[in-house]
Scaffold this motif. Structure first.
Motif, PDB file in Angstrom:
ATOM      1  N   MET A  98       0.849  -1.177   0.000  1.00 41.07           N
ATOM      2  CA  MET A  98       0.000   0.000   0.000  1.00 41.07           C
ATOM      3  C   MET A  98       0.886   1.227   0.000  1.00 41.07           C
ATOM      4  SD  MET A  98      -2.614   1.965   0.248  1.00 41.07           S
ATOM      5  CE  MET A  98      -3.796   0.716  -0.023  1.00 41.07           C
ATOM      6  N   ALA A  99       0.774   1.999  -0.992  1.00 35.97           N
ATOM      7  CA  ALA A  99       1.541   3.241  -1.075  1.00 35.97           C
ATOM      8  C   ALA A  99       0.783   4.359  -0.373  1.00 35.97           C
ATOM      9  CB  ALA A  99       1.785   3.599  -2.535  1.00 35.97           C
ATOM     10  N   ALA A 100       1.501   5.236   0.271  1.00 35.69           N
ATOM     11  CA  ALA A 100       0.900   6.314   1.037  1.00 35.69           C
ATOM     12  C   ALA A 100       0.203   7.388   0.223  1.00 35.69           C
ATOM     13  CB  ALA A 100       1.972   6.941   1.930  1.00 35.69           C
ATOM     14  N   PRO A 101       0.499   7.602  -1.054  1.00 36.81           N
ATOM     15  CA  PRO A 101      -0.137   8.717  -1.766  1.00 36.81           C
ATOM     16  C   PRO A 101      -1.662   8.677  -1.805  1.00 36.81           C
ATOM     17  CG  PRO A 101       1.748   7.938  -2.992  1.00 36.81           C
ATOM     18  CD  PRO A 101       1.523   6.975  -1.862  1.00 36.81           C
ATOM     19  N   GLN A 102      -2.282   7.540  -1.551  1.00 39.71           N
ATOM     20  CA  GLN A 102      -3.739   7.480  -1.594  1.00 39.71           C
ATOM     21  C   GLN A 102      -4.380   8.465  -0.627  1.00 39.71           C
ATOM     22  OE1 GLN A 102      -1.836   4.925  -2.092  1.00 39.71           O
ATOM     23  NE2 GLN A 102      -2.716   3.767  -3.747  1.00 39.71           N
ATOM     24  N   TRP A 103      -3.750   8.748   0.475  1.00 34.57           N
ATOM     25  CA  TRP A 103      -4.357   9.707   1.382  1.00 34.57           C
ATOM     26  C   TRP A 103      -3.563  11.013   1.460  1.00 34.57           C
ATOM     27  CZ3 TRP A 103      -2.562   5.018   3.505  1.00 34.57           C
ATOM     28  CH2 TRP A 103      -1.425   5.107   4.287  1.00 34.57           C
ATOM     29  N   ALA A 104      -2.553  11.161   0.653  1.00 39.10           N
ATOM     30  CA  ALA A 104      -1.711  12.355   0.708  1.00 39.10           C
ATOM     31  C   ALA A 104      -2.442  13.620   0.276  1.00 39.10           C
ATOM     32  CB  ALA A 104      -0.457  12.158  -0.135  1.00 39.10           C
ATOM     33  N   ALA A 105      -3.362  13.540  -0.654  1.00 35.95           N
ATOM     34  CA  ALA A 105      -4.020  14.746  -1.172  1.00 35.95           C
ATOM     35  C   ALA A 105      -4.800  15.468  -0.077  1.00 35.95           C
ATOM     36  CB  ALA A 105      -4.938  14.388  -2.337  1.00 35.95           C
ATOM     37  N   LEU A 106      -5.634  14.755   0.648  1.00 34.83           N
ATOM     38  CA  LEU A 106      -6.413  15.394   1.714  1.00 34.83           C
ATOM     39  C   LEU A 106      -5.504  15.918   2.815  1.00 34.83           C
ATOM     40  CD1 LEU A 106      -9.385  12.868   1.950  1.00 34.83           C
ATOM     41  CD2 LEU A 106      -9.430  15.170   0.981  1.00 34.83           C
ATOM     42  N   LEU A 107      -4.519  15.130   3.190  1.00 39.09           N
ATOM     43  CA  LEU A 107      -3.589  15.530   4.243  1.00 39.09           C
ATOM     44  C   LEU A 107      -2.787  16.758   3.823  1.00 39.09           C
ATOM     45  CD1 LEU A 107      -2.330  15.010   6.993  1.00 39.09           C
ATOM     46  CD2 LEU A 107      -0.781  13.384   5.893  1.00 39.09           C
ATOM     47  N   ALA A 108      -2.300  16.775   2.588  1.00 41.79           N
ATOM     48  CA  ALA A 108      -1.526  17.928   2.101  1.00 41.79           C
ATOM     49  C   ALA A 108      -2.386  19.185   2.061  1.00 41.79           C
ATOM     50  CB  ALA A 108      -0.946  17.625   0.728  1.00 41.79           C
ATOM     51  N   GLY A 109      -3.609  19.065   1.560  1.00 42.79           N
ATOM     52  CA  GLY A 109      -4.503  20.220   1.502  1.00 42.79           C
ATOM     53  C   GLY A 109      -4.834  20.775   2.868  1.00 42.79           C
TER      54      GLY A 109
END
Length: 152
Positions: A1-12
């Motif tokens: 499982m790569a972390a980018p799946q939830w990176a967008a919401l966290l980054a925003g």
């Protein structure tokens, strides 16, 4: 499982002055521990750990499709982790503070996601946006798609 799946919401949510819009595709409302760990974070911010859900126990489920092809699914693995965290009361403590996002948010999930239950994991973020009035202000959208197909 790569972390980018939830990176967008966290980054925003973490950098609202730098990010003007967010698209989360098969993401998660929650950060998860580093793969295989219950104590190590996947993400840090300003020198501290980003709150996270523990990595679930167990592994992927293997199954055979009607066509005879053997496949693997992490969906039950992550569903168990989510349900265990919910039972332990962890979800409100680790949910990404998406209401901090300073722009429109589009959240897309897949109802037949075999990596993890993306609709289940992303829906709480949209509920949080709606509760904060973010949807009214920015026109946010949430879609859970399920493509059905038949083999010939």
């Amino acid at each position: 499982m790569a972390a980018p799946q939830w990176a967008a919401l966290l980054a925003g949510a973490s950098f609202p002055t730098d990010i003007q819009a967010v698209v989360s595709y098969v993401g998660s409302s929650f950060a998860w521990a580093a793969p295989g760990s219950s104590t190590a974070p996947t993400w840090t911010l300003d020198g501290g750990d980003v709150p996270f859900l523990p990595w679930p126990t167990g592994g992927n489920t293997t199954f055979t499709r009607d066509s005879g092809i053997t496949a693997s699914s992490g969906e039950p693995f992550f569903r168990r982790g989510y349900e265990s965290a919910a039972d332990a009361g962890l979800l409100p403590l680790v949910i990404t503070r998406v209401e901090r996002i300073a722009g429109p948010v589009l959240i897309l999930g897949s109802g037949d996601d075999q990596v993890w239950p993306s609709c289940l994991l992303s829906a709480p973020a949209f509920a949080r946006l709606a509760d904060a009035g973010h949807v009214t202000t920015w026109g946010d959208e949430y879609r859970c798609f399920c493509l059905l197909y038949t083999s010939r």
